[in-house]
Design a protein around this motif. Structure first.
Motif, short mmCIF file in Angstrom:
data_model
loop_
_atom_site.label_atom_id
_atom_site.label_comp_id
_atom_site.label_asym_id
_atom_site.label_seq_id
_atom_site.Cartn_x
_atom_site.Cartn_y
_atom_site.Cartn_z
N LEU A 160 0.85 -1.18 0.00
CA LEU A 160 0.00 0.00 0.00
C LEU A 160 0.90 1.24 0.00
CD1 LEU A 160 -2.97 0.91 0.13
CD2 LEU A 160 -2.74 0.96 2.61
N PRO A 161 0.77 2.11 -1.01
CA PRO A 161 1.69 3.26 -1.12
C PRO A 161 1.33 4.46 -0.25
CG PRO A 161 0.17 3.26 -2.96
CD PRO A 161 -0.15 2.03 -2.13
N VAL A 162 0.27 4.33 0.53
CA VAL A 162 -0.19 5.42 1.39
C VAL A 162 -0.51 4.84 2.77
CG1 VAL A 162 -1.14 6.81 -0.52
CG2 VAL A 162 -2.59 5.12 0.61
N PRO A 163 -0.57 5.69 3.80
CA PRO A 163 -0.96 5.17 5.11
C PRO A 163 -2.44 4.79 5.13
CG PRO A 163 -0.65 7.56 5.20
CD PRO A 163 -0.26 7.12 3.82
N ALA A 164 -2.83 4.02 6.12
CA ALA A 164 -4.25 3.71 6.29
C ALA A 164 -4.96 5.02 6.62
CB ALA A 164 -4.45 2.71 7.41
N SER A 165 -6.10 5.26 5.99
CA SER A 165 -6.80 6.52 6.22
C SER A 165 -7.49 6.52 7.57
CB SER A 165 -7.80 6.80 5.09
OG SER A 165 -8.74 5.76 5.00
N ASP A 166 -7.37 7.65 8.26
CA ASP A 166 -8.04 7.81 9.55
C ASP A 166 -9.32 8.62 9.40
OD1 ASP A 166 -6.65 10.11 8.90
OD2 ASP A 166 -5.72 10.35 10.87
N ALA A 167 -9.56 9.12 8.20
CA ALA A 167 -10.77 9.88 7.86
C ALA A 167 -10.83 10.01 6.35
CB ALA A 167 -10.74 11.26 8.51
N VAL A 168 -12.03 10.27 5.82
CA VAL A 168 -12.21 10.39 4.37
C VAL A 168 -13.11 11.58 4.06
CG1 VAL A 168 -13.13 9.27 2.28
CG2 VAL A 168 -11.93 7.91 3.99
N ILE A 169 -12.71 12.36 3.06
CA ILE A 169 -13.59 13.36 2.47
C ILE A 169 -13.80 12.96 1.02
CG2 ILE A 169 -13.85 15.74 1.67
CD1 ILE A 169 -12.33 16.71 4.05
N ALA A 170 -15.05 12.75 0.63
CA ALA A 170 -15.42 12.49 -0.76
C ALA A 170 -15.95 13.81 -1.31
CB ALA A 170 -16.47 11.40 -0.84
N CYS A 171 -15.11 14.49 -2.07
CA CYS A 171 -15.46 15.84 -2.51
C CYS A 171 -14.65 16.21 -3.73
CB CYS A 171 -15.16 16.80 -1.36
SG CYS A 171 -15.52 18.53 -1.69
N PRO A 172 -15.26 16.51 -4.84
CA PRO A 172 -16.69 16.37 -5.10
C PRO A 172 -17.03 14.90 -5.35
CG PRO A 172 -15.54 17.06 -7.09
CD PRO A 172 -14.52 17.02 -5.99
N VAL A 173 -18.24 14.54 -4.95
CA VAL A 173 -18.72 13.19 -5.19
C VAL A 173 -19.94 13.29 -6.11
CG1 VAL A 173 -20.13 13.08 -3.08
CG2 VAL A 173 -19.32 10.98 -4.11
N THR A 174 -19.93 12.49 -7.15
CA THR A 174 -20.99 12.56 -8.17
C THR A 174 -22.20 11.71 -7.79
OG1 THR A 174 -20.03 10.72 -9.39
CG2 THR A 174 -19.30 12.96 -10.02
#
Length: 185
Positions: free
Chosen positions: A64-78
């Protein structure tokens, strides 16, 4: 913190959200839907975050090339993504990320962007309610924000915050409230 952007004109300004997230002491990285790659500058986002922008599933032998996400923003989301997300469809990395975030119980903020006819569709409205019932913080912006140029220029006339500022403020509240999404049974 993971930022998931979908294919619509506001995705071209996602670096503004990255800047705000960094100023808010998050360690953001970006996942783009296949259509968002037409709008966003991948090279710029990678320089800005220090992480690769993810657009495709990795192979089983890749780390996995990124850390585990501790939060998510879906923006913009269609509308398309909202409808598939609520149905648990994982046919893109962006969707799989959103579906998994509910199951992992991390704070999630979703900011839809589309044209008025799409936003008015009954399935979309039903799916937003369902996502909200599962703990996703859904922010439906007023109609002045549905002009994509507003996302580039900051804020519509008479508004005090940009769409990006609204999203990061809501994520701050969600993380501070300790409220996590509830996976559907």
């Amino acid at each position: 913190m993971e930022i998931v952007a979908c294919g619509s004109p506001p995705a071209r300004g996602i670096s503004e959200l990255v800047s705000l997230a960094k100023a808010d002491r998050w360690d953001p990285f970006v996942t783009l839907s296949p259509n968002a790659t037409k709008w966003a500058s991948i090279a710029h986002l990678e320089r800005q975050t220090g992480y690769p922008v993810r657009t495709e599933f990795r192979t089983p032998d890749e780390e996995l090339p990124v850390p585990a996400s501790d939060a998510v923003i879906a923006c913009p989301v269609t509308v398309n993504t909202v409808n598939k997300w609520a149905a648990g469809i994982c046919d893109t990395l962006a969707l799989a990320t959103l579906v998994e975030a509910i199951g992992r119980g991390v704070p999630i903020v979703a900011v839809p962007f589309s044209n008025p006819a799409h936003l008015a569709h009954p399935a979309f409205r039903r799916n937003l309610r369902e996502l909200s019932d599962w703990g996703v913080r859904v922010i439906m912006l007023d109609s002045p924000y549905m002009d994509s140029s507003v996302w580039d220029s900051g804020r519509p006339p008479g508004q005090t915050q940009s769409p990006w500022e609204i999203a990061i403020a809501e994520l701050r509240r969600a993380a501070g409230d300790g409220v996590s999404p509830k996976a559907p049974l």
